[in-house]
Design a protein around this motif. Structure first.
Motif, short mmCIF file in Angstrom:
data_model
loop_
_atom_site.label_atom_id
_atom_site.label_comp_id
_atom_site.label_asym_id
_atom_site.label_seq_id
_atom_site.Cartn_x
_atom_site.Cartn_y
_atom_site.Cartn_z
N LYS A 13 3.60 6.05 -5.10
CA LYS A 13 2.73 5.94 -6.73
C LYS A 13 2.33 6.96 -7.06
O LYS A 13 2.83 7.74 -8.31
CB LYS A 13 3.06 4.53 -7.39
CG LYS A 13 2.89 5.05 -9.15
CD LYS A 13 1.69 3.52 -9.82
CE LYS A 13 1.33 3.80 -9.81
NZ LYS A 13 0.10 3.23 -10.40
N ASP A 59 0.86 -1.33 0.25
CA ASP A 59 0.13 0.15 -0.40
C ASP A 59 0.81 1.47 -0.19
O ASP A 59 0.46 2.42 -0.69
CB ASP A 59 -0.85 0.09 0.80
CG ASP A 59 -1.54 -0.92 1.15
OD1 ASP A 59 -2.02 -1.30 -0.21
OD2 ASP A 59 -3.14 -1.37 2.07
N GLU A 70 2.76 1.42 -3.51
CA GLU A 70 1.23 2.43 -4.25
C GLU A 70 0.95 3.84 -4.12
O GLU A 70 0.68 4.62 -4.94
CB GLU A 70 -0.12 1.55 -3.46
CG GLU A 70 -1.60 1.42 -4.66
CD GLU A 70 -1.12 1.65 -6.39
OE1 GLU A 70 -0.90 0.82 -6.83
OE2 GLU A 70 -2.02 3.56 -6.85
N TYR A 111 -1.39 -5.71 -7.04
CA TYR A 111 -0.96 -4.24 -7.07
C TYR A 111 -0.09 -3.53 -8.40
O TYR A 111 0.54 -2.25 -8.23
CB TYR A 111 0.52 -4.06 -5.99
CG TYR A 111 -0.88 -3.87 -4.18
CD1 TYR A 111 -0.59 -3.16 -3.84
CD2 TYR A 111 -0.49 -5.56 -3.66
CE1 TYR A 111 -1.34 -2.51 -3.26
CE2 TYR A 111 -1.38 -4.70 -2.26
CZ TYR A 111 -1.41 -3.66 -2.35
OH TYR A 111 -2.07 -3.63 -0.68
N CYS A 112 0.19 -4.21 -9.13
CA CYS A 112 1.06 -4.17 -10.44
C CYS A 112 0.57 -3.71 -11.57
O CYS A 112 -0.43 -4.27 -12.16
CB CYS A 112 2.16 -5.11 -10.73
SG CYS A 112 3.48 -5.53 -9.50
#
Lengths: 364, 282
Positions: free
Chosen positions: B190, B184, B187, B210-211
């Motif tokens: 990002k 998290d 993420e 997640y990717c």
């Protein structure tokens, strides 16, 4: 009082939780200042102690007068002035400089090689420097050349040669394995010590003075010796302090240090040259004095922590104080004769080192 | 702080250990601001590829480009301003606090005689807030748990302010709550900064969750590349890992969930054990 104004106030937003504000830990200047004061006190006391006792106040007066700060008081005998300024203080100053240089080099080697056992003696630098100096002393090459001494240069070349051989043996493509470096250093150190002994026995039937020098001695030091060694040590201090922050990153894996922007190989080379130069200058003036480069940084690390920005200067102060005290013992304990100071540092250093190891293990 | 979108491109990378090709013909294009997962069995070459991307390992052939500029000959300091990496088992330096370790990430921005200043502290504050590591900033790194340390190392990489973040198994050795909190955090980072992430992942389900895209490596080559749903197909995963898998849809997110089939302990064999919930299971 306007109640409606209060009532109409928009609902209060939930306040964000108080964020802890990061503070840069302040640099412990007080520690360095205290250390410096303690060192000066030790220097003054050591200056007063000897076959002729001189009170600390008089020592201070003599120093101040010689530096031109005050007029020499009439209460200070002429003999004291000579004893303090011509005999004891140059020797104490040399001890402090050599101690500081050895401790600084030791701390740098240890940081660089991530090995608490790395010290100028272990990786062969000191014995290489000893060999270089011995060659000059024995072969009759003039040790002084228009006021400029060849001794530190020869010692530096010897030390650098020894550490370069260790370095080249240990070096592999893409790195420098530390265990190999230290093992190679131990081997090179033994070899150069053996060659030194061989040279001395073959060249001179009267090796006793040289043997004393090799065991470490500061006897007969004068201000000229201090002048010779000081520039090299100052150069080493400036250079190594410049890399103090980067040395912290060497406590990581070398690949990680490189990923964090450190030019690992270049930094290693520069620091090895600086530390070897400092060691060699110290060895050329005082012979082989062990344990200072090992014990002083350890003591600082155990008491004050691992940040090299503080560790390097504090280790210098501790190393200087240690060697001044050790030399005080060396010249007074069997008076009127003297012990080699290297014997004293080994006698105090080895048990102290063992005690620190015990203590460190308990704390860990 | 936001980064301009920074792409990472490799062309025909080959790495040999002796005569063995560990990586062979790797063409990879990671778009600016995406999370690219590297998956594959042990020894597939994930870590080696990350080391090549980070510039730590010079490939025998091929080159890595960042926004069209080759990085192979950049000095470490310049490279560290562009690429930050968290390796799988970072060294825990003795006697340094979490904050001091995070500040080590500022090294590429500091000159030889420069020590950390207020700007560096601001960046450290930001990085440690994002990774929820502020509360133990003054504690020695060695006294922290594995999950806490992992977040500190992530904060150190963030402190580099590099537009590319490489992560080698960021969730290895973490329990499930820490796995999610670390992912998290990545993420979040990002979303906040637009950083480009390449992460080697051993957990295929997490990777799928997640990717943005996944590159599957096997024996040193990329065998599949695309969005998780396209790459994580049973026949492909089974072939790469050499074990039967079932792939179902995540009950909450709808992303692929990879389940190794293996065997079940005998007492749980469906024919002999009673149905767990009794009525309704018929």
């Amino acid at each position: 009082m306007n109640l409606s104004a209060i009532r109409d106030k928009p609902e209060e937003q939930p306040r964000p939780a108080a964020r802890p504000r990061l503070m840069l830990p302040s640099y412990p200047w007080w520690g360095l200042g205290g250390g410096l004061l303690a060192l000066l006190a030790i220097v003054v006391l050591a200056g007063g102690i000897g076959s002729v006792y001189v009170p600390p106040m008089s020592v201070l007066q003599i120093v101040a007068a010689k530096l031109g700060l005050i007029r020499m008081p009439d209460t200070v005998p002429w003999a004291w002035q000579t004893i303090i300024w011509e005999i004891r203080l140059p020797r104490i100053a040399l001890a402090a400089i050599v101690g500081a240089g050895l401790a600084l080099s030791g701390a740098t080697y240890q940081g660089l090689f991530r090995n608490p056992l790395a010290d100028p003696y272990l990786i062969g630098v000191a014995s290489g420097a000893g060999l270089g100096a011995t060659v000059v002393l024995l072969t009759g090459i003039p040790a002084f050349y228009s006021g400029f001494s060849l001794l530190p240069i020869a010692a530096f070349l010897g030390g650098l040669l020894a550490v370069s051989i260790s370095y080249l043996i240990a070096r592999r493509s893409g790195g420098l394995p530390l265990t190999t470096l230290i093992l190679a250093g131990v081997a090179i150190g033994s070899l150069t010590s053996a060659v030194t002994s061989l040279l001395m026995i073959r060249a001179n039937p009267d090796v006793k003075p040289l043997l004393g020098w090799l065991l470490g001695g500061l006897a007969g030091a004068d201000w000229k010796d201090v002048q010779i060694v000081l520039p090299y040590v100052v150069l080493g201090i400036i250079g190594m302090m410049a890399y103090a922050r980067v040395l912290n990153l060497f406590q990581l894996d070398e690949e990680e240090a490189r990923q964090l922007g450190v030019s690992v190989e270049r930094t290693k080379l520069i620091l090895i040259v600086l530390a070897s130069l400092t060691t060699a200058a110290a060895v050329s003036m005082s012979g082989l004095i062990g344990f200072v480069g090992l014990v002083a940084p350890h003591a600082v690390r155990l008491v004050w922590g691992h940040d090299h920005r503080f560790l390097l200067p504090m280790a210098m102060l501790v190393g200087a104080a240690f060697l001044v005290l050790a030399d005080l013992v060396a010249r007074t304990i069997v008076s009127p004769s003297e012990l080699p100071v290297g014997v004293v540092t080994a006698f105090c250093g080895a048990p102290f080192f063992l005690y620190l190891l015990q203590r460190g293990r308990r704390l860990a | 702080m936001t980064h301009r979108p920074t792409s990472l491109v490799t062309k025909d990378i080959r790495v040999l250990y002796g005569d063995n090709a560990v990586l062979q013909g790797i063409d990879l294009t990671v778009a600016g601001g995406e999370i690219m997962g590297l998956v594959g069995p042990n020894g597939a070459g994930k870590t080696t590829l990350l080391r090549v991307l980070s510039g730590s390992l010079k490939p025998q052939r091929g080159e890595v480009w960042v926004n069209g500029a080759a990085i192979g000959h950049l000095p470490p300091r310049e490279r560290a301003k562009v690429i930050a990496m968290v390796s799988q088992n970072p060294t825990v330096p003795q006697g340094f606090t979490a904050l001091e370790v995070v500040l080590m990430g500022r090294n590429p921005h500091l000159g030889l005689l420069k020590w950390e200043g207020s700007r560096d502290m601001e960046v450290a504050q930001w990085a440690m807030e994002l990774t929820s590591t502020l509360e133990f900033s003054m504690r020695p790194l060695g006294s922290l748990s594995g999950g806490e340390r992992q977040r500190v190392f992530l904060a150190r990489a963030l402190a580099q302010e590099a537009p590319i973040l490489l992560l080698d198994e960021p969730t290895a050795h973490l329990d499930i709550s820490f796995q999610c909190s670390v992912m998290d955090t990545i993420e979040n980072v990002k979303a906040q900064t637009g950083v480009t992430v390449v992460a080697a992942m051993h957990d295929l389900t997490l990777a799928a969750q997640y990717c943005n895209r996944i590159a599957a490596l096997n024996r040193g080559s990329i065998v599949a590349l695309g969005c998780p749903e396209d790459v994580l197909r049973p026949e492909l995963v089974s072939a790469a890992y050499g074990t039967e898998v079932a792939i179902i849809s995540h009950p909450v997110h709808g992303t692929p969930v990879v389940l190794p089939k293996g065997r079940v302990r005998p007492s749980h064999d469906s024919s002999t054990s009673p149905a767990p919930n009794g009525p309704g299971s018929q």
